[in-house]
Design an enzyme around this catalytic site. Structure first.
Site, PDB file in Angstrom:
ATOM      1  N   GLU A   1      30.377  29.364  58.621  1.00 46.55           N
ATOM      2  CA  GLU A   1      30.277  29.644  56.914  1.00 46.55           C
ATOM      3  C   GLU A   1      31.214  29.737  56.099  1.00 46.55           C
ATOM      4  OE1 GLU A   1      28.049  33.693  57.010  1.00 46.55           O
ATOM      5  OE2 GLU A   1      28.424  34.178  54.943  1.00 46.55           O
TER       6      GLU A   1
ATOM      7  N   SER B   1      31.989  44.783  53.867  1.00 47.51           N
ATOM      8  CA  SER B   1      33.204  44.169  54.649  1.00 47.51           C
ATOM      9  C   SER B   1      33.079  45.012  55.894  1.00 47.51           C
ATOM     10  CB  SER B   1      34.365  44.621  53.757  1.00 47.51           C
ATOM     11  OG  SER B   1      34.290  44.038  52.654  1.00 47.51           O
TER      12      SER B   1
ATOM     13  N   GLU C   1      40.254  39.740  50.298  1.00 47.24           N
ATOM     14  CA  GLU C   1      41.161  40.528  51.194  1.00 47.24           C
ATOM     15  C   GLU C   1      40.776  40.872  52.231  1.00 47.24           C
ATOM     16  OE1 GLU C   1      39.241  41.167  48.102  1.00 47.24           O
ATOM     17  OE2 GLU C   1      40.781  41.165  46.987  1.00 47.24           O
TER      18      GLU C   1
ATOM     19  N   GLN D   1      51.180  18.427  25.704  1.00 45.93           N
ATOM     20  CA  GLN D   1      51.737  18.554  26.954  1.00 45.93           C
ATOM     21  C   GLN D   1      51.123  19.647  27.862  1.00 45.93           C
ATOM     22  OE1 GLN D   1      55.645  20.078  26.970  1.00 45.93           O
ATOM     23  NE2 GLN D   1      56.315  18.441  28.331  1.00 45.93           N
TER      24      GLN D   1
ATOM     25  N   LEU E   1      40.401  24.671  28.396  1.00 48.20           N
ATOM     26  CA  LEU E   1      40.675  23.625  27.755  1.00 48.20           C
ATOM     27  C   LEU E   1      39.448  22.945  26.905  1.00 48.20           C
ATOM     28  CD1 LEU E   1      42.559  21.815  30.573  1.00 48.20           C
ATOM     29  CD2 LEU E   1      43.484  22.149  28.297  1.00 48.20           C
TER      30      LEU E   1
HETATM   31  C1  LIG Z   1      25.412  36.632  45.225  1.00 49.10           C
HETATM   32  C2  LIG Z   1      25.507  37.145  46.817  1.00 49.10           C
HETATM   33  C3  LIG Z   1      25.141  36.878  47.854  1.00 49.10           C
HETATM   34  C4  LIG Z   1      25.240  37.243  49.032  1.00 49.10           C
HETATM   35  N1  LIG Z   1      24.668  36.531  50.043  1.00 49.10           N
HETATM   36  C5  LIG Z   1      24.970  37.361  51.229  1.00 49.10           C
HETATM   37  C6  LIG Z   1      23.991  36.870  52.230  1.00 49.10           C
HETATM   38  O1  LIG Z   1      23.336  36.048  52.291  1.00 49.10           O
HETATM   39  N2  LIG Z   1      23.999  37.976  53.542  1.00 49.10           N
HETATM   40  C7  LIG Z   1      24.747  38.935  53.577  1.00 49.10           C
HETATM   41  O2  LIG Z   1      24.824  39.511  54.732  1.00 49.10           O
HETATM   42  N3  LIG Z   1      25.574  39.490  52.528  1.00 49.10           N
HETATM   43  C8  LIG Z   1      25.574  38.520  51.494  1.00 49.10           C
HETATM   44  N4  LIG Z   1      26.147  39.091  50.327  1.00 49.10           N
HETATM   45  C9  LIG Z   1      27.040  40.216  50.397  1.00 49.10           C
HETATM   46  C10 LIG Z   1      28.418  39.811  50.584  1.00 49.10           C
HETATM   47  O3  LIG Z   1      29.048  39.427  51.904  1.00 49.10           O
HETATM   48  C11 LIG Z   1      29.192  41.292  50.362  1.00 49.10           C
HETATM   49  O4  LIG Z   1      29.089  41.624  48.975  1.00 49.10           O
HETATM   50  C12 LIG Z   1      30.732  40.978  50.755  1.00 49.10           C
HETATM   51  O5  LIG Z   1      31.015  40.932  51.951  1.00 49.10           O
HETATM   52  C13 LIG Z   1      31.430  42.448  50.388  1.00 49.10           C
HETATM   53  O6  LIG Z   1      30.875  43.480  50.683  1.00 49.10           O
HETATM   54  P1  LIG Z   1      30.541  44.722  49.700  1.00 49.10           P
HETATM   55  O7  LIG Z   1      29.966  44.148  48.566  1.00 49.10           O
HETATM   56  O8  LIG Z   1      29.708  45.891  50.269  1.00 49.10           O
HETATM   57  O9  LIG Z   1      32.196  45.149  49.237  1.00 49.10           O
HETATM   58  P2  LIG Z   1      32.904  46.272  49.868  1.00 49.10           P
HETATM   59  O10 LIG Z   1      33.044  46.256  51.339  1.00 49.10           O
HETATM   60  O11 LIG Z   1      32.661  47.679  49.255  1.00 49.10           O
HETATM   61  O12 LIG Z   1      34.339  45.986  49.300  1.00 49.10           O
HETATM   62  C14 LIG Z   1      34.668  46.257  47.962  1.00 49.10           C
HETATM   63  C15 LIG Z   1      36.237  45.939  47.548  1.00 49.10           C
HETATM   64  O13 LIG Z   1      36.938  46.633  48.735  1.00 49.10           O
HETATM   65  C16 LIG Z   1      37.779  45.639  49.262  1.00 49.10           C
HETATM   66  N5  LIG Z   1      37.987  46.126  50.842  1.00 49.10           N
HETATM   67  C17 LIG Z   1      37.179  46.509  51.668  1.00 49.10           C
HETATM   68  N6  LIG Z   1      37.682  46.694  52.723  1.00 49.10           N
HETATM   69  C18 LIG Z   1      38.961  46.298  52.618  1.00 49.10           C
HETATM   70  C19 LIG Z   1      40.053  46.271  53.482  1.00 49.10           C
HETATM   71  N7  LIG Z   1      40.081  46.754  54.814  1.00 49.10           N
HETATM   72  N8  LIG Z   1      41.547  46.103  53.175  1.00 49.10           N
HETATM   73  C20 LIG Z   1      41.315  45.669  51.605  1.00 49.10           C
HETATM   74  N9  LIG Z   1      40.400  45.730  50.970  1.00 49.10           N
HETATM   75  C21 LIG Z   1      39.334  46.086  51.232  1.00 49.10           C
HETATM   76  C22 LIG Z   1      36.966  44.485  49.158  1.00 49.10           C
HETATM   77  O14 LIG Z   1      37.792  43.371  49.448  1.00 49.10           O
HETATM   78  C23 LIG Z   1      36.568  44.328  47.799  1.00 49.10           C
HETATM   79  O15 LIG Z   1      37.596  44.064  47.010  1.00 49.10           O
HETATM   80  C24 LIG Z   1      26.142  38.456  49.316  1.00 49.10           C
HETATM   81  C25 LIG Z   1      26.795  38.939  47.938  1.00 49.10           C
HETATM   82  C26 LIG Z   1      26.342  38.477  46.831  1.00 49.10           C
HETATM   83  C27 LIG Z   1      26.985  38.919  45.545  1.00 49.10           C
END
Ligand SMILES: Cc1cc2nc3c(=O)[nH]c(=O)nc-3n(C[C@H](O)[C@H](O)[C@H](O)COP(=O)(O)OP(=O)(O)OC[C@H]3O[C@@H](n4cnc5c(N)ncnc54)[C@H](O)[C@@H]3O)c2cc1C
Length: 371
Positions: A234, A124, A359, A271, A329
């Site tokens: 995207e 993120s 988020e 229902q 269902l």
């Molecule tokens: C199947 C798959 C395909 C993907 N494809 C790509 C791709 O092609 N290219 C690419 O670059 N990435 C890709 N991703 C990565 C994906 O975009 C990230 O997993 C995603 O952006 C979240 O980042 P993170 O996993 O590091 O979670 P984190 O950033 O560590 O977040 C963990 C949790 O903390 C919350 N959080 C973080 N910051 C805040 C905030 N400021 N306020 C509130 N909550 C917060 C998040 O919402 C989440 O619930 C892919 C991921 C998967 C699983």
């Protein structure tokens, strides 16, 4: 006509192979060349570079809808990521020389694309990334790693977010294009996921990779701006897929609840079932109207980051709710992979996370409200 043609493409090229690809964890490269030959890649690219010359996102939408309708969203994501998510970076940021080098192959499917932002330590918080690209003569020397990269195994060109100035956050970011074969560039595992099994999702490792400066995409130091400009499309693509996946799930479920009996009557006639189906029908219709409006705005060049964020979080949360209710269902059969709803359930879970979490989408909207 495009929908009919693409539906035939799905019926002929994707559906018969989906079980094998789900087991293999990847689609074959030939899927891309077949899609290119069928005119389903690069519809918005000018004909001079081998594209369709029709810059209307509704064509992309049709592809996203039809792969969901067929229950082949995992394989379909390979194409929609290439078409909807990666391609706009190339069309909007490439120099003429880069366009000549890359666009024809992207449109024919001989070049497969991916975009790599996420790292093991950050997702993120993009500006906190640590992959570096330090200028050395005519090259950038890239070091670091990426993870969760869609098309990560198949990709020939990877739009890679890097820090050209590691002392800065947003202002230090740039985009460079890594190519399939470059010394020091290695792919890691094709990651095992909960769903989207026919989609390759990979780790990438960079160790002193010399990337020619000619592969810089856009302007050095403007990488974050370029991402911000391209992420709304995207997110809209993911939102539209969410509505289409919900529609498909509702369709399969309607058929099922009309045929399955309990207590001497079709389960759809209870229902509770009717109310659930009616709620889903209404919510999907509402979401579709919002997505359609966003697509009109995108076509007019007016889609805002906040509108796209709203579409993304709402439609993917809807998708999760709908497929969950549809599994319920179906009863026990809803948990059996021979029913499309079971795969749709596993495939849906990631949609509120990738492309920016729910988020983060709410953060984007909330910040724009002055709070
Ligand atoms: C199947 C798959 C395909 C993907 N494809 C790509 C791709 O092609 N290219 C690419 O670059 N990435 C890709 N991703 C990565 C994906 O975009 C990230 O997993 C995603 O952006 C979240 O980042 P993170 O996993 O590091 O979670 P984190 O950033 O560590 O977040 C963990 C949790 O903390 C919350 N959080 C973080 N910051 C805040 C905030 N400021 N306020 C509130 N909550 C917060 C998040 O919402 C989440 O619930 C892919 C991921 C998967 C699983």
């Amino acid at each position: 006509m495009f929908r009919t043609a693409f539906r035939q493409f799905v019926d002929k090229e994707i559906s018969p192979n989906i079980e094998a690809w789900e087991k293999a964890g990847i689609v074959p490269r030939e899927l891309f060349t077949a899609a290119g030959a069928a005119g389903c890649l690069g519809m918005g690219v000018s004909e001079a570079y081998g594209g369709g010359g029709e810059d209307d996102f509704r064509y992309n939408l049709i592809i996203g809808e039809e792969v969901q309708r067929a229950g082949t969203g995992g394989a379909g994501l390979s194409i929609t990521l290439h078409n909807d998510i990666c391609l706009p970076y190339f069309t909007s940021l490439c120099t003429d020389e880069q366009k000549r080098r890359w666009l024809p192959g992207i449109c024919s499917g001989e070049i497969i694309t991916a975009v790599a932002m996420t790292e093991p330590g950050i997702g993120s918080d993009l500006a906190g990334m640590s992959t570096t690209a330090i200028r050395d003569g005519d090259s950038y020397v890239v070091n670091g790693s990426k993870t969760f990269i869609t098309n990560g195994i198949n990709a020939d060109l990877i739009i890679t977010a890097v820090k050209t100035d590691p002392t800065q956050r947003h202002k230090g970011m740039s985009l460079v294009v890594l190519e399939r074969v470059m010394d020091g560039f290695e792919r890691g595992r094709n990651l095992e996921k909960v769903g989207l099994h026919s989609q390759d999702t990979a780790e990438l490792f960079f160790s002193d990779v010399h990337v020619p400066v000619a592969n810089l995409l856009g302007t050095e130091g403007q990488g974050f701006v370029h991402l911000v400009q391209n992420l709304p499309q995207e997110r809209l693509s993911i939102a539209a897929a969410g509505v289409a996946a919900s529609e498909a799930a509702l369709g399969w479920t309607l058929e099922y609840v009309k045929e399955r009996n309990a207590f001497g009557q079709p389960i759809g006639s209870f229902q509770n079932s009717r109310f659930k189906l009616a709620e889903m029908r209404t919510e999907i219709d509402l979401a579709q109207v919002y997505v359609d409006r966003c697509i009109e705005a995108l076509n007019a060049g007016e889609l805002t980051a906040e509108e796209a964020a709203g579409a993304k979080w709402w439609c993917t949360e809807l998708q999760k709710r709908v497929v969950d209710a549809c599994v319920q269902l179906h009863g026990g059969y809803g948990y059996m992979l021979e029913f499309p709803i079971a795969r749709a359930y596993a495939d849906a879970r990631i949609t509120t996370i990738y492309g920016g979490t729910t988020e983060i989408m709410k953060e984007i909207i909330g910040r724009s409200m002055g709070v």
